[in-house]
Design a protein around this motif. Structure first.
Motif, PDB file in Angstrom:
ATOM      1  N   LEU A  77     -22.395 -17.429   8.338  1.00 56.39           N
ATOM      2  CA  LEU A  77     -21.783 -18.548   7.616  1.00 56.39           C
ATOM      3  C   LEU A  77     -22.595 -19.832   7.822  1.00 56.39           C
ATOM      4  O   LEU A  77     -22.861 -20.572   6.873  1.00 56.39           O
ATOM      5  N   ALA A  78     -22.983 -20.079   9.073  1.00 56.92           N
ATOM      6  CA  ALA A  78     -23.730 -21.293   9.394  1.00 56.92           C
ATOM      7  C   ALA A  78     -25.096 -21.315   8.726  1.00 56.92           C
ATOM      8  O   ALA A  78     -25.618 -22.394   8.410  1.00 56.92           O
ATOM      9  N   THR A  79     -25.676 -20.147   8.471  1.00 60.10           N
ATOM     10  CA  THR A  79     -26.957 -20.071   7.778  1.00 60.10           C
ATOM     11  C   THR A  79     -26.881 -20.738   6.409  1.00 60.10           C
ATOM     12  O   THR A  79     -27.843 -21.349   5.935  1.00 60.10           O
ATOM     13  N   GLY A  80     -25.712 -20.622   5.771  1.00 56.78           N
ATOM     14  CA  GLY A  80     -25.515 -21.286   4.490  1.00 56.78           C
ATOM     15  C   GLY A  80     -24.949 -22.688   4.626  1.00 56.78           C
ATOM     16  O   GLY A  80     -25.388 -23.626   3.939  1.00 56.78           O
ATOM     17  N   SER A  81     -23.990 -22.878   5.532  1.00 58.89           N
ATOM     18  CA  SER A  81     -23.245 -24.139   5.573  1.00 58.89           C
ATOM     19  C   SER A  81     -24.017 -25.298   6.198  1.00 58.89           C
ATOM     20  O   SER A  81     -23.946 -26.432   5.700  1.00 58.89           O
ATOM     21  N   ILE A  82     -24.752 -25.040   7.259  1.00 59.42           N
ATOM     22  CA  ILE A  82     -25.437 -26.135   7.955  1.00 59.42           C
ATOM     23  C   ILE A  82     -26.530 -26.773   7.094  1.00 59.42           C
ATOM     24  O   ILE A  82     -26.559 -28.002   6.932  1.00 59.42           O
ATOM     25  N   PRO A  83     -27.436 -25.982   6.501  1.00 61.83           N
ATOM     26  CA  PRO A  83     -28.415 -26.612   5.604  1.00 61.83           C
ATOM     27  C   PRO A  83     -27.753 -27.293   4.406  1.00 61.83           C
ATOM     28  O   PRO A  83     -28.212 -28.361   3.974  1.00 61.83           O
ATOM     29  N   ALA A  84     -26.688 -26.692   3.880  1.00 64.75           N
ATOM     30  CA  ALA A  84     -26.002 -27.291   2.729  1.00 64.75           C
ATOM     31  C   ALA A  84     -25.393 -28.635   3.108  1.00 64.75           C
ATOM     32  O   ALA A  84     -25.453 -29.600   2.329  1.00 64.75           O
ATOM     33  N   ALA A  85     -24.799 -28.719   4.307  1.00 64.96           N
ATOM     34  CA  ALA A  85     -24.229 -29.984   4.771  1.00 64.96           C
ATOM     35  C   ALA A  85     -25.319 -31.041   4.922  1.00 64.96           C
ATOM     36  O   ALA A  85     -25.154 -32.196   4.502  1.00 64.96           O
ATOM     37  N   ALA A  86     -26.449 -30.663   5.519  1.00 62.58           N
ATOM     38  CA  ALA A  86     -27.545 -31.606   5.728  1.00 62.58           C
ATOM     39  C   ALA A  86     -28.111 -32.099   4.393  1.00 62.58           C
ATOM     40  O   ALA A  86     -28.384 -33.296   4.228  1.00 62.58           O
ATOM     41  N   LEU A  87     -28.270 -31.188   3.434  1.00 63.29           N
ATOM     42  CA  LEU A  87     -28.793 -31.580   2.122  1.00 63.29           C
ATOM     43  C   LEU A  87     -27.811 -32.456   1.353  1.00 63.29           C
ATOM     44  O   LEU A  87     -28.215 -33.361   0.615  1.00 63.29           O
ATOM     45  N   THR A  88     -26.522 -32.194   1.529  1.00 60.84           N
ATOM     46  CA  THR A  88     -25.499 -33.022   0.865  1.00 60.84           C
ATOM     47  C   THR A  88     -25.546 -34.444   1.401  1.00 60.84           C
ATOM     48  O   THR A  88     -25.479 -35.415   0.633  1.00 60.84           O
ATOM     49  N   VAL A  89     -25.651 -34.582   2.713  1.00 57.08           N
ATOM     50  CA  VAL A  89     -25.774 -35.912   3.316  1.00 57.08           C
ATOM     51  C   VAL A  89     -27.036 -36.612   2.811  1.00 57.08           C
ATOM     52  O   VAL A  89     -27.018 -37.803   2.471  1.00 57.08           O
ATOM     53  N   TYR A  90     -28.141 -35.866   2.755  1.00 50.17           N
ATOM     54  CA  TYR A  90     -29.406 -36.441   2.261  1.00 50.17           C
ATOM     55  C   TYR A  90     -29.240 -36.947   0.829  1.00 50.17           C
ATOM     56  O   TYR A  90     -29.714 -38.044   0.492  1.00 50.17           O
ATOM     57  N   ALA A  91     -28.555 -36.156  -0.001  1.00 52.69           N
ATOM     58  CA  ALA A  91     -28.352 -36.555  -1.396  1.00 52.69           C
ATOM     59  C   ALA A  91     -27.514 -37.828  -1.487  1.00 52.69           C
ATOM     60  O   ALA A  91     -27.827 -38.743  -2.269  1.00 52.69           O
ATOM     61  N   LEU A  92     -26.437 -37.901  -0.708  1.00 47.48           N
ATOM     62  CA  LEU A  92     -25.591 -39.097  -0.732  1.00 47.48           C
ATOM     63  C   LEU A  92     -26.365 -40.324  -0.274  1.00 47.48           C
ATOM     64  O   LEU A  92     -26.215 -41.423  -0.831  1.00 47.48           O
ATOM     65  N   ALA A  93     -27.205 -40.150   0.738  1.00 42.80           N
ATOM     66  CA  ALA A  93     -27.919 -41.288   1.317  1.00 42.80           C
ATOM     67  C   ALA A  93     -29.073 -41.773   0.443  1.00 42.80           C
ATOM     68  O   ALA A  93     -29.410 -42.966   0.468  1.00 42.80           O
ATOM     69  N   ASN A  94     -29.659 -40.866  -0.336  1.00 39.76           N
ATOM     70  CA  ASN A  94     -30.886 -41.219  -1.048  1.00 39.76           C
ATOM     71  C   ASN A  94     -30.738 -41.287  -2.566  1.00 39.76           C
ATOM     72  O   ASN A  94     -31.599 -41.874  -3.226  1.00 39.76           O
ATOM     73  N   TRP A  95     -29.689 -40.719  -3.119  1.00 42.54           N
ATOM     74  CA  TRP A  95     -29.528 -40.735  -4.566  1.00 42.54           C
ATOM     75  C   TRP A  95     -28.584 -41.824  -5.049  1.00 42.54           C
ATOM     76  O   TRP A  95     -28.446 -42.032  -6.254  1.00 42.54           O
ATOM     77  N   PHE A  96     -27.915 -42.500  -4.129  1.00 40.74           N
ATOM     78  CA  PHE A  96     -26.950 -43.530  -4.514  1.00 40.74           C
ATOM     79  C   PHE A  96     -27.232 -44.804  -3.726  1.00 40.74           C
ATOM     80  O   PHE A  96     -27.635 -44.745  -2.562  1.00 40.74           O
ATOM     81  N   PRO A  97     -27.015 -45.959  -4.337  1.00 40.38           N
ATOM     82  CA  PRO A  97     -27.325 -47.227  -3.646  1.00 40.38           C
ATOM     83  C   PRO A  97     -26.373 -47.533  -2.492  1.00 40.38           C
ATOM     84  O   PRO A  97     -26.777 -48.134  -1.494  1.00 40.38           O
TER      85      PRO A  97
END
Length: 265
Positions: A77-97
């Motif tokens: 489960l973590a193989t999918g969830s941990i990278p997905a969580a990290a990428l989601t945070v990256y998207a929020l931090a870098n795609w929105f002002p």
């Protein structure tokens, strides 16, 4: 003590008691409760994620000592969830002002996950019975799921990683439903132990991601934990004396009403 500090202790106590009583509902109740107390949604989500990770760690340790954790499933489960969580945070931090630019995404995600959590709580017994019957009858879809269990587990991990990071809801109750569906032969105590352990890992990574964006109120987090940790013990002690078929509909109906608030209001 300031009124706001007392209110955070009271909120933690209420949620802790419900979690101890039912085993679910932490993120599902905490984030909506904090927003109704005037806490900005992104701060409520970020703080609740770390609250969930800390408050569930004790349970994970107990399950580990009793060997109730299937580490293979947890890590899959973590193989999918941990990278997905990290990428989601990256998207929020870098795609929105700023946080206001993606508030609608957080609100919609929260409403959706509250709805999913409510349905999971209300329908879990029926789903478990149907899965057991289909397991016995060698149902075709069941056989397909069994052949693709690892891929489906990783996929559901990805979904959990994204939605939990956006809403702080679902790591517990929705995670249980995922495991019940994919692993119907696994004992319920091992499903719960596996789910709690995965939830600790996921909410920690997602919470640290929100912390990096300044979405964690440490002062509030401390008071939430002061209120919740003793009440989790009290709720757990009382849980054996109350009927689950009474508790579940009340909690499910509460989450259903909260989901409507965030989806339509």
């Amino acid at each position: 003590m300031l009124v706001s500090e007392f209110s955070f202790i009271a909120a933690g106590a209420l949620v802790g008691f419900v979690v101890g009583l039912t085993g679910v509902g932490g993120g599902s109740l905490m984030t909506p409760l904090l927003t109704m107390m005037g806490v900005p949604l992104h701060t409520a989500i970020g703080t609740d994620l770390l609250y969930a990770s800390i408050s569930k760690t004790g349970g994970a340790i107990v399950h580990h000592r009793h060997r109730n954790i299937d580490w293979r499933i947890t890590l899959t489960l973590a193989t999918g969830s941990i990278p997905a969580a990290a990428l989601t945070v990256y998207a929020l931090a870098n795609w929105f002002p700023d946080a206001s630019a993606y508030k609608h995404i957080l609100t919609s995600s929260l409403g959706f996950m509250l709805l999913v959590s409510a349905l999971s709580i209300l329908l879990r017994p029926a789903i478990q019975r149907r899965m057991a019957k289909r397991e016995q009858s060698n149902w075709g879809v069941r056989a397909w799921v069994d052949r693709h269990t690892q891929a489906l587990t990783i996929t559901m991990g990805v979904l959990l990683g994204i939605l939990v990071t956006l809403s702080s809801v679902g790591a517990g109750v929705f995670g249980v439903m995922v495991l019940v569906t994919l692993f119907p032969a696994l004992a319920m105590i091992r499903i719960i132990g596996t789910d709690v352990t995965h939830a600790v890992m996921l909410t920690l990574i997602a919470g640290l991601g929100h912390m990096s964006m300044g979405h964690v109120d440490w002062h509030m987090l401390g008071f939430l934990l002061i209120g919740s940790l003793p009440m989790i013990v009290i709720g757990t002690t009382l849980s054996s004396r109350l009927r689950e078929d009474i508790i579940r509909p009340i909690l499910g109906a509460t989450l259903l009403l909260l989901s409507l608030r965030f989806i339509f209001i």
